[in-house]
Design an enzyme around this catalytic site. Structure first.
Site, short mmCIF file in Angstrom:
data_model
loop_
_atom_site.label_atom_id
_atom_site.label_comp_id
_atom_site.label_asym_id
_atom_site.label_seq_id
_atom_site.Cartn_x
_atom_site.Cartn_y
_atom_site.Cartn_z
N TYR A 55 11.99 -11.62 2.79
CA TYR A 55 11.26 -11.28 1.58
C TYR A 55 12.24 -10.82 0.50
O TYR A 55 12.62 -9.67 0.42
CB TYR A 55 10.21 -10.21 1.85
CG TYR A 55 9.23 -10.56 2.95
CD1 TYR A 55 9.02 -11.88 3.34
CD2 TYR A 55 8.52 -9.56 3.61
CE1 TYR A 55 8.13 -12.19 4.35
CE2 TYR A 55 7.62 -9.87 4.61
CZ TYR A 55 7.43 -11.17 4.98
OH TYR A 55 6.54 -11.48 5.99
N SER A 203 -2.10 -11.99 6.15
CA SER A 203 -3.00 -12.71 5.24
C SER A 203 -4.45 -12.59 5.68
O SER A 203 -5.19 -13.58 5.70
CB SER A 203 -2.60 -14.19 5.14
OG SER A 203 -1.32 -14.32 4.57
N PRO A 204 -4.92 -11.38 6.02
CA PRO A 204 -6.31 -11.22 6.47
C PRO A 204 -7.32 -11.41 5.35
O PRO A 204 -8.52 -11.50 5.62
CB PRO A 204 -6.34 -9.78 7.00
CG PRO A 204 -5.31 -9.08 6.16
CD PRO A 204 -4.21 -10.08 5.97
N GLY A 208 -5.66 -13.54 -0.82
CA GLY A 208 -6.31 -13.06 -2.04
C GLY A 208 -7.64 -13.71 -2.34
O GLY A 208 -8.42 -13.19 -3.15
#
Length: 326
Positions: A55, A203-204, A208
């Protein structure tokens, strides 16, 4: 914030914070706001912080050190050895060799400003290196006291089983949401449950889409990497937003937000969600999901509202057969 236990005795907050978007992929960041959000997370008990050398690369780990170095004892830090990356940021292919894992770990320790990493993942399995060798390397780091617990990310069920036989895994991390329920059907969640390995969901919130913050593609920055993902093509995004609206209707009945219901659905399957955000207000909204209890009927109803066959667009990574490492 209540706590929960992953595998190998690792206790974490019931909901974590994915820090990736503070430094990479989702458009320009605001360091002041990100630092404030990270510190607010610890204040409210969201102490499970997820990052990776990829990242930035490296910039996210450094940001966390600047924000939370003085509160290190209050935080469970998770980071990952990723694709082979030179010190100047040049990224190569996957590298799961013991030599690279050691090099990456020692560099992450420096960037995080800590003597020990609480949870160290292999970000992706290297098909050229037996998983036993890669996990053996992380196990050696545990014996040396540089790492407390180890995990895998996006690994197939058989790989998880083989890795766990070398050294107990504390966690397996994979994408898991109402829009991405694959782990419930490909054996991955079943094997972690069987072996009592914690499951961490990245990414639950469907990157977004399962929030009210991305109702239109205009809500994304021009350089937001999501614009290049299949699920965010205009036609696919519109179709997926219609599915999200079904979830939102159920959320209103529960007196909750779309994001809270989506996170509670993930948690109801025994996973620890790590939604990412840069904003303290969104963090507060997400954290409240830890107290939202869904009935078995609620869980079924939500899954029926978002049939997997109706989710439009893939993840944007090469599709792999079920049972294969991503």
């Amino acid at each position: 914030m209540r706590t929960t236990e992953l595998g190998d005795g690792l206790k974490v907050s019931a909901l974590g914070l994915g820090a990736m978007g503070m430094s990479a992929f989702y458009g320009p960041g605001d360091e002041k706001e990100s630092v404030a959000t990270l510190r607010h997370a610890v204040d409210i008990g969201v102490t499970f912080i997820d990052t990776a050398e990829a990242y930035g690369p490296f910039e996210n780990e450094k940001l966390i050190a600047r924000a939370l170095g003085h509160r290190r004892s209050e935080v469970v830090l998770a980071t990952k050895a990723s694709a082979e990356t030179d010190d100047d940021g040049t990224v190569h292919g996957r590298n799961g060799t013991p030599a690279y894992i050691r090099r990456a770990c020692e560099r992450s320790l420096r960037h995080l400003g800590t003597d020990v990493i609480d949870l160290y993942y292999l970000h992706r399995v290297d098909p050229k290196v037996p998983i036993e060798e890669s996990v053996g390397a992380t196990a050696e780091l545990v014996r040396e006291g540089k790492v407390l617990h180890i995990g895998l990310s996006e690994a197939a069920a058989d790989t998880i089983r083989r890795a766990h036989a070398v050294h107990p895994l504390a966690a397996v991390q994979s994408e898991f949401s109402l829009f991405a329920p694959d782990v419930l059907h490909n054996g991955e969640k079943a094997v972690t449950d069987e072996l009592e390995i914690g499951f961490v969901a990245f990414s639950p919130l469907g990157r977004g889409t399962l929030t009210d913050g991305v109702r239109s593609l205009d809500d994304l920055a021009p350089d937001d990497a999501r614009r290049g993902l299949p699920r965010f093509r205009p036609d696919a995004f519109a179709a997926n937003r219609r599915l999200a609206e079904r979830v939102e209707e159920i959320a209103r009945e529960k007196g909750a937000t779309l994001a809270q219901v989506a996170l509670a659905w993930v948690a109801a399957h025994g996973a620890v969600p790590i939604p990412g955000t840069r904003r303290a207000s969104r963090l507060d909204e997400n954290a409240a999901a830890a107290d939202l209890v869904l009935s078995a009927q609620d869980v079924r109803r939500l899954a029926e509202a978002v049939p997997a066959a109706e989710v439009s667009g893939g993840r944007g990574e090469p599709e792999v057969p079920a049972g294969t490492d991503r």
